[in-house]
Scaffold this motif. Structure first.
Motif, mmCIF file in Angstrom:
data_model
loop_
_atom_site.group_PDB
_atom_site.id
_atom_site.type_symbol
_atom_site.label_atom_id
_atom_site.label_comp_id
_atom_site.label_asym_id
_atom_site.label_seq_id
_atom_site.Cartn_x
_atom_site.Cartn_y
_atom_site.Cartn_z
ATOM 1 N N LEU A 126 0.808 -1.187 0.095
ATOM 2 C CA LEU A 126 0.048 -0.192 0.061
ATOM 3 C C LEU A 126 0.730 1.429 -0.547
ATOM 4 O O LEU A 126 0.458 2.145 -0.898
ATOM 5 N N GLU A 155 -10.190 1.779 -1.002
ATOM 6 C CA GLU A 155 -9.042 2.185 -1.265
ATOM 7 C C GLU A 155 -9.010 3.873 -1.068
ATOM 8 O O GLU A 155 -7.833 4.388 -0.746
ATOM 9 N N ALA A 158 -7.896 4.819 2.668
ATOM 10 C CA ALA A 158 -6.267 4.438 3.393
ATOM 11 C C ALA A 158 -5.928 5.803 3.708
ATOM 12 O O ALA A 158 -5.708 5.995 2.432
ATOM 13 N N PHE A 192 -2.489 1.070 10.905
ATOM 14 C CA PHE A 192 -2.422 2.783 10.050
ATOM 15 C C PHE A 192 -2.749 3.270 10.837
ATOM 16 O O PHE A 192 -2.614 4.875 9.931
#
Length: 430
Positions: A126, A155, A158, A192
């Protein structure tokens, strides 16, 4: 424990159909459809209880519910809609065969997001995808939107990824120990938004806490619990109980996780070997802001001359009743001004997996929330849940506004360490 087969009919009877829930329900606010309100969904639950089988249209109304619990907060009759939708979703998963593409999407989500190691394996590809600019090319092409709106939403949501700092298993208190706490690192939060966990550990240490960060911890089960996957949620809960059983307090910095862990006592109430242990864990779980207010301040607050908009995450404000504490902590920082976002009780559309499974409705709610944030004129958005941060940042960007987003822990960390506002307002949006 009450038999779930008897529990739902009793809970249904508590609703007097007064309608106080309607203006606080995000989907009713969007569409004005009775069956997309708590009152309407309770009517559908009653239909199922009296013999009507689940049908695709009926299940769609349940799927459209965000589980935000704003209706629970607003209900004058104490209707436990949160428990009702939880029971109903579990029945849907047991009784209703979903179409193959929908089953495949749900399995992908639940085989990925609750597993930190799998998310960690995704970080490298990613990061490369983002750094090469391929993400911008894919978005301009509209390819993912054509293939799957859910994949396109995944997508877009993210966040920008950088190298993730790894925390030690123990962070020592500064200037003398006042408490020893365990810290949940979470799944999405840990992989994340690792900077949020690092800031949380530093703030706790600066306020005099030894911070225990078990390396083997996994998912708390929040996504599974709130999606009707009961057995999966129970397995995650048991593992979390074992992981944190030796600490006196567990500090959680993600609203959905804290809400789920406080529900363990109900989730495992019918398992004699786990019920007491689950109750003990729920009793010692605290949101970060809740714990810091209980502990009281010790470290010096350095000025942060910045105007922030504070967003109430649903699983913090409605599920846990934690509203005043984050505002009190932010308001105690010299130079910092807190501005309120309009309609704070209306969900931003993140709601766990909602923005992946219901991307169109989530986008509408995200746009509504983003407009409210923009209207504050704030320089920084502060939120207490990773899903909310990604959801609102994406909606702001869709509206042409690149507003930085920070967790409450990161703002406190900047004040306690005296690092100033540059690292907060100069960052890329989440």
């Amino acid at each position: 424990m009450t038999d779930p087969r008897e529990e739902l009919p009793r809970l249904i009877d508590d609703c007097v159909h007064c309608g106080f829930c309607l203006p606080t329900c995000p989907t009713y606010v969007l569409w004005g459809e009775e069956m997309d309100s708590p009152r309407g969904r309770i009517h559908l639950m009653d239909q199922h209880e009296t013999g009507t089988p689940f049908s695709p249209p009926m299940v769609e109304h349940f799927d459209r519910c965000l589980g935000c619990m704003a209706c629970v907060t607003s209900c004058p009759s104490g209707v436990q809609y949160d428990r009702m939708i939880e029971l109903t979703r579990a029945r849907v998963e047991r009784e209703h065969p979903r179409p193959l593409p929908e089953r495949a999407l749900r399995e992908m989500i639940f085989k990925l997001f609750p597993y930190p190691r799998r998310l960690r394996a995704l970080r490298g590809p990613l990061r490369a995808y983002q750094r090469t600019g391929l993400d911008r090319l894919v978005r301009r092409s509209g390819l993912l939107e054509h293939l799957s709106p859910s994949l396109a939403a995944m997508e877009r949501l993210a966040p920008p990824l950088s190298r993730a700092p790894r925390l030690p298993e123990r962070v020592a208190a500064r200037e003398g120990r006042r408490a020893t706490v365990g810290m949940l690192t979470g799944c999405v939060q840990g992989e994340f938004f690792p900077g949020v966990n690092a800031a949380t550990a530093r703030v706790l240490a600066l306020e005099g806490c030894d911070v225990v960060i078990p390396r083997g911890q996994g998912c708390c089960g929040a996504l599974s619990l709130h999606s009707g996957r009961e057995e999966e949620a129970r397995a995650f809960a048991r593992r979390t109980i074992v992981t944190f059983e030796t600490v006196d307090v567990i500090v959680v910095n993600a609203a959905g996780c804290g809400s789920a862990m406080k529900e363990y006592r109900r989730l495992l109430a019918d398992e004699p070997e786990w019920a007491g242990r689950a109750d003990a864990l729920s009793a010692k779980t605290r949101d970060l802001t809740e714990f810091l207010v209980e502990l009281g301040p010790r470290a010096r607050r350095h000025p942060l001359p910045v105007t922030v908009a504070y967003h109430d995450a649903c699983h913090l404000s409605h599920a846990q009743g934690v509203r005043a504490q984050p505002r009190a902590l932010l308001g105690a920082i010299p130079g910092l001004t807190v501005r309120e976002v309009a309609d704070p009780e209306i969900c931003c559309g993140s709601a766990g997996t909602y923005n992946l499974l219901q991307p169109e409705a989530a986008a509408e709610l995200g746009d509504r929330k983003a407009a409210g944030v923009r209207a504050t004129g704030a320089e920084l958005l502060v939120a207490a849940n990773p899903g909310c941060s990604m959801q609102i940042a994406t909606a702001l960007e869709r509206q042409g506004t690149r507003l930085p987003v920070a967790h409450t822990a990161e703002v406190l960390d900047a004040s306690l360490r005296g690092t100033g506002t540059a690292a907060l307002v100069g960052r890329r949006p989440a």
